[in-house]
Design an enzyme around this catalytic site. Structure first.
Site, PDB file in Angstrom:
ATOM      1  N   LYS A  53       1.009  -1.252  -0.191  1.00 21.91           N
ATOM      2  CA  LYS A  53      -0.089   0.043   0.076  1.00 21.91           C
ATOM      3  C   LYS A  53       0.849   1.283   0.005  1.00 21.91           C
ATOM      4  O   LYS A  53       0.230   2.379  -0.393  1.00 21.91           O
ATOM      5  CB  LYS A  53      -1.030   0.016   1.105  1.00 21.91           C
ATOM      6  CG  LYS A  53      -1.954  -1.089   0.881  1.00 21.91           C
ATOM      7  CD  LYS A  53      -3.337  -0.933   1.825  1.00 21.91           C
ATOM      8  CE  LYS A  53      -4.327  -2.054   1.492  1.00 21.91           C
ATOM      9  NZ  LYS A  53      -5.563  -1.790   2.205  1.00 21.91           N
ATOM     10  N   GLY A 180     -10.539  -4.478  -0.565  1.00 19.63           N
ATOM     11  CA  GLY A 180     -11.281  -3.215  -1.439  1.00 19.63           C
ATOM     12  C   GLY A 180     -10.995  -3.409  -2.878  1.00 19.63           C
ATOM     13  O   GLY A 180     -11.700  -2.664  -3.573  1.00 19.63           O
ATOM     14  N   SER A 303       0.980  -9.563   0.197  1.00 19.53           N
ATOM     15  CA  SER A 303       0.501  -8.054   0.377  1.00 19.53           C
ATOM     16  C   SER A 303       1.267  -7.385   1.287  1.00 19.53           C
ATOM     17  O   SER A 303       1.558  -6.205   1.368  1.00 19.53           O
ATOM     18  CB  SER A 303      -1.003  -8.053   0.325  1.00 19.53           C
ATOM     19  OG  SER A 303      -1.542  -8.813   1.285  1.00 19.53           O
TER      20      SER A 303
END
Length: 314
Positions: A53, A180, A303
């Site tokens: 992210k 998301g 991730s």
């Protein structure tokens, strides 16, 4: 912004490159033997602040005008985007207001504070998160950056797969977790640009299988419960992520909670790296459907690695 497409990712990558790590790709002969596939792990747990992210947060911040950055930014996040935006904002001298559910792991709250973000706790519902972020936005004039649905965030997240496919252009599949939808949407855009033959597949827990149901129904579905160990996957698809996923992603594999824990433990024990439960969902999907992937080259995007060690499931 025009419709998102993979041709936008190279320019995005060049913009954020000074602020991110190019993460390594690791392999494990044991995991290859267990799954029957040739598996490559893109280790975004080694990214700055410990998750992919950082890519999207940095790109979204760099895409704001100087005037907008002076007023600060606000987001809501259970942890990884909260930390990413806090660190990216600190690097660019921008104030970051972070709305976090009260149930967010302490390790992620601590990370936000250490990176200079200002935390506002709320009830663990999407409605409460939105309401708190809206109030801060109205009061401060800060720009709202959605953790997954912002177009600039999606493009930034796609740079992980962009690097991955530069290193391993002959992958047959790339598996990512789905929360998301920012990572899988960005990954699908990068794959369509660099090698359309690569099939991008999503993985998510049965407990929060809104993306699976959304693909089936053709509209964005929600979750009535968020009872999963994969705390990063409790959010739902958005108006920008869902159209990309519908266009490019044909399949989402669902996994049980015990399969997530088993995959997480396998990575910790055999690869000697720390991954969070949300990251292990992709390997769990590969293990669950191993006959489908047998003999293929499979890329898995790990991730993140921000684990609350006080809450380890093993």
């Amino acid at each position: 912004m025009a419709e998102l497409n993979g041709t936008q990712i190279p320019q995005c990558y060049e913009r954020i490159k000074p602020y991110i790590h190019r993460t390594p790709v690791l392999t494990s002969r044991l995991i290859n033997t267990i799954t029957g596939a040739e598996v490559y792990f893109k280790c975004e747990n080694f990214q700055r602040m410990g998750a992919y992210k950082m890519r999207g947060a940095t790109h979204a911040l760099l895409s704001l005008s100087e005037e907008e950055r002076q007023k600060g930014v606000v987001t809501h996040s259970s942890g990884n985007f909260a930390q990413a935006l806090s660190l990216a904002a600190k690097a660019l001298g921008v104030e970051a207001h972070i709305v976090m559910p009260s149930t967010a792991p302490d390790v992620k709250k601590k990370g936000v504070v250490e990176y200079g973000g200002k935390i506002y706790e709320c009830e663990p519902t999407l409605e409460a998160r939105n309401a708190a972020a809206n109030e801060i936005q109205e009061r401060t004039g800060a720009a709202f950056l959605h953790p997954s649905n912002d177009p600039d965030v999606i493009l930034g997240q796609g740079t992980a797969a962009y690097e991955f496919l530069q290193d391993h252009p002959d992958l047959d599949y790339i598996l990512t977790p789905v929360g998301g939808g920012g990572l899988i949407a960005g990954t699908a855009l990068a794959a369509a640009y660099l090698n359309p033959k690569v099939e991008v597949i999503g993985t998510e827990p049965f407990a929060v299988d809104d993306a699976y149901r959304s693909l089936k129904s053709g509209k964005i579905e929600g979750n009535t419960s968020t009872n999963t160990i994969a705390d990063g996957l409790k959010t739902q698809l958005g108006s920008n992520t869902f159209p990309v996923i519908r266009k490019y992603v044909k399949r989402i594999i669902r996994v049980e909670e015990e399969e997530i824990v088993e995959a997480m433990r396998l990575i910790w024990e055999r690869m000697k790296i720390i991954v969070e439960p949300s990251s292990a969902v992709a390997l769990a999907g590969l293990q669950r459907e191993s006959t489908y992937f047998k003999g293929k080259k499979v890329g898995i995007i790990i991730s993140g690695g921000n684990v609350d060690l006080a809450r380890l499931p093993f």
